[in-house]
Design a protein around this motif. Structure first.
Motif, short mmCIF file in Angstrom:
data_model
loop_
_atom_site.label_atom_id
_atom_site.label_comp_id
_atom_site.label_asym_id
_atom_site.label_seq_id
_atom_site.Cartn_x
_atom_site.Cartn_y
_atom_site.Cartn_z
N GLN A 1 11.64 -12.16 6.37
CA GLN A 1 12.23 -10.81 6.46
C GLN A 1 11.40 -9.71 5.39
OE1 GLN A 1 16.42 -11.57 6.04
NE2 GLN A 1 16.78 -11.48 8.18
N ASN A 2 10.03 -10.18 5.47
CA ASN A 2 9.30 -9.32 4.57
C ASN A 2 8.79 -8.18 5.87
OD1 ASN A 2 6.89 -8.35 3.45
ND2 ASN A 2 6.45 -10.46 2.18
N THR A 3 8.89 -7.09 5.06
CA THR A 3 8.82 -5.95 6.03
C THR A 3 7.61 -5.21 5.77
OG1 THR A 3 10.16 -4.56 4.56
CG2 THR A 3 11.02 -5.41 6.50
N ALA A 4 6.69 -5.70 4.76
CA ALA A 4 5.40 -4.82 4.21
C ALA A 4 4.40 -4.58 5.31
CB ALA A 4 4.67 -5.52 3.27
N ARG A 5 4.42 -3.33 5.47
CA ARG A 5 3.31 -2.82 6.69
C ARG A 5 2.02 -3.45 6.82
NH1 ARG A 5 5.81 2.10 4.42
NH2 ARG A 5 7.76 2.88 5.57
N ILE A 6 1.54 -3.52 5.76
CA ILE A 6 -0.04 -3.75 5.83
C ILE A 6 0.06 -5.28 6.71
CG2 ILE A 6 0.07 -5.21 3.56
CD1 ILE A 6 -2.79 -2.99 4.98
N HIS A 7 0.88 -6.18 6.80
CA HIS A 7 0.88 -7.36 7.44
C HIS A 7 0.96 -7.28 8.95
CE1 HIS A 7 0.73 -8.71 3.21
NE2 HIS A 7 2.22 -8.70 3.12
N PHE A 8 1.54 -6.16 9.31
CA PHE A 8 2.05 -6.03 10.81
C PHE A 8 1.29 -4.92 11.69
CE2 PHE A 8 5.59 -7.84 8.34
CZ PHE A 8 5.79 -9.10 9.03
N GLN B 1 -1.27 -2.78 12.58
CA GLN B 1 -2.51 -2.66 12.83
C GLN B 1 -3.13 -1.15 13.07
OE1 GLN B 1 -5.44 -4.61 12.43
NE2 GLN B 1 -6.79 -3.09 12.92
N PHE B 2 -2.32 -0.37 13.60
CA PHE B 2 -2.53 0.99 13.82
C PHE B 2 -2.79 1.78 12.65
CE2 PHE B 2 -1.32 5.35 14.28
CZ PHE B 2 -2.01 5.97 15.25
N SER B 3 -1.85 1.43 11.49
CA SER B 3 -2.27 1.96 10.30
C SER B 3 -3.33 1.26 9.50
CB SER B 3 -0.86 1.96 9.23
OG SER B 3 0.01 2.78 10.00
N ALA B 4 -3.58 -0.25 9.74
CA ALA B 4 -4.38 -0.86 8.79
C ALA B 4 -5.90 -0.45 9.06
CB ALA B 4 -4.30 -2.23 9.16
N ALA B 5 -6.01 -0.03 10.50
CA ALA B 5 -7.06 0.41 10.85
C ALA B 5 -7.69 1.64 9.90
CB ALA B 5 -7.07 0.82 12.19
N GLN B 6 -6.93 2.36 9.45
CA GLN B 6 -7.20 3.50 8.58
C GLN B 6 -7.49 2.98 6.98
OE1 GLN B 6 -7.73 5.71 10.64
NE2 GLN B 6 -6.71 4.53 12.15
N SER B 7 -7.35 2.02 6.93
CA SER B 7 -7.44 1.42 5.47
C SER B 7 -9.18 0.78 5.28
CB SER B 7 -6.68 0.02 5.22
OG SER B 7 -7.09 -1.17 5.73
N ARG B 8 -9.32 0.63 3.78
CA ARG B 8 -10.68 0.16 3.51
C ARG B 8 -10.93 -1.15 4.44
NH1 ARG B 8 -11.36 -2.88 -1.73
NH2 ARG B 8 -9.38 -3.50 -2.34
N PHE B 9 -10.37 -2.01 4.51
CA PHE B 9 -10.52 -3.20 5.43
C PHE B 9 -10.36 -3.18 6.80
CE2 PHE B 9 -8.36 -4.60 1.34
CZ PHE B 9 -9.37 -5.06 0.69
#
Length: 349
Positions: free
Chosen positions: A226-233, A235-243
């Motif tokens: 039940q870990n809700t951290a967005r960075i793991h799920f 991809q729409f937001s993660a695509a804007q990150s440095r990775f």
């Protein structure tokens, strides 16, 4: 006004703040089966009621790391939903066994705050305690996490870096492990002939096996806690990150390394404490995790002749087998290193 939550940002925390985390979680054999399917741990005590009962447990306890991940997962919505990275752990102790049917809950205290020089993020230090339904503490640890600020111009909520223990003293170990009947501990069924006396300080063990991480697996595992951290799920937001892609939860690497370590440490059935840990670099799906361990110290436990403690450093790597024990080049980590974990395990004498 909105009824939804965007989580806490750095400026929302206060020194001394106590957070009661939602949601209590009753652990079941279904959770154990899914965890086993995702990571493949083979330690006999956690795998077999019959084996565990024979040596002194009420039944097979939950894997120590499953307990940790569930307690950790409770803290994410309040502590690290807006985290850039989880940075490390200290002073982690497993205090009591957890069995299917037990309900876990968690509370955290903010013990340190430090704004970063860029004023975009800050470090939050929390001490978290996991408890069973009767109030028995099963786990306690400190972690620190880099959290974004909502408003870069907001003043820092505090400036205090706590002093943390460099290791857990051996005399404090063992409360989560009942007295073990050594004569009933079947080495053949356990899958390893090596006991406490067979390991030497300075010995290094290449655990040989590698496990490739799949996108669906790491997301399923993280949902299990039940870990809700967005960075793991997300991809729409993660695509804007440095990775440009989702990060794999750092605890996923710990569980993979622990499962891999069975080949060489098959009787090290209980993690008693974690002295410190560092997620050295991020992991992404498609990479293969390998691991090796070094015996840093050995200790007999006061008043116990059934088990001894090994202090281990386990290093996990990405796409690099560990026959040559990759670790550091001078002060810098080998580029392949993912995890540097210093911990105590209990093993029959």
């Amino acid at each position: 006004m909105t009824k939804t939550s965007t989580g806490n940002f750095f400026e929302d925390f206060r020194l001394g703040q106590i957070i009661r985390h939602a949601t209590p979680r009753t652990m079941t054999v279904g959770d154990v089966a899914l965890y086993t399917g995702l990571f493949g741990p083979r330690f006999a005590v956690q795998s077999s009621d019959a084996f565990a009962i024979a040596i002194g447990y009420d039944r097979a306890p939950l894997d120590d790391l499953l307990v940790f991940h569930v307690v950790f997962g409770k803290t994410v919505p309040d502590v690290s939903l807006n985290a850039v990275a989880n940075l490390g752990y200290a002073g982690m102790q497993f205090l009591a066994p957890v069995f299917p049917g037990d309900t876990l809950s968690a509370t955290s205290e903010v013990i340190g705050l430090k704004e970063n020089s860029n004023r975009k993020t800050g470090i939050v230090y929390v001490r978290t305690r996991g408890m069973k339904q009767d109030g028995t503490a099963v786990l306690e640890y400190v972690r620190w996490v880099m959290v974004r600020k909502r408003d870069e111009s907001a003043p820092a909520p505090g400036d205090h870096v706590p002093r943390l223990p460099t290791f857990v003293e051996a005399r404090l170990l063992g409360s989560a492990c009942p007295p073990i009947k050594r004569e009933a501990y079947d080495l053949e069924l356990a899958g390893s002939p090596y006991r406490y006396g067979d390991y030497e300080i300075g010995e290094k063990i290449d655990h040989v096996d590698g496990i490739t991480v799949e996108e669906a697996e790491h997301q399923t595992a993280t949902r299990l806690y039940q870990n809700t951290a967005r960075i793991h799920f997300d991809q729409f937001s993660a695509a804007q990150s440095r990775f440009g892609r989702r990060l794999i939860y750092g605890g996923h690497v710990i569980s993979l390394a622990r499962a891999i370590s069975f080949n060489g440490l098959g009787n090290a059935f209980h993690i008693a404490a974690v002295n410190g840990g560092r997620h050295v670099s991020p992991l992404f799906a498609g990479r293969t995790v390998f691991a090796w361990s070094e015996v840093l110290a050995k200790s007999e436990l006061p008043g116990r002749d059934d088990v001894g403690a090994l202090r281990l450093r386990t290093v996990a790597t990405s796409d690099k087998p560990c026959a040559d024990f990759p670790y550091k080049n001078g002060e810098d980590y080998d580029p392949a290193v993912l995890l540097d974990l210093d911990y105590w395990v209990l093993i029959p004498r």
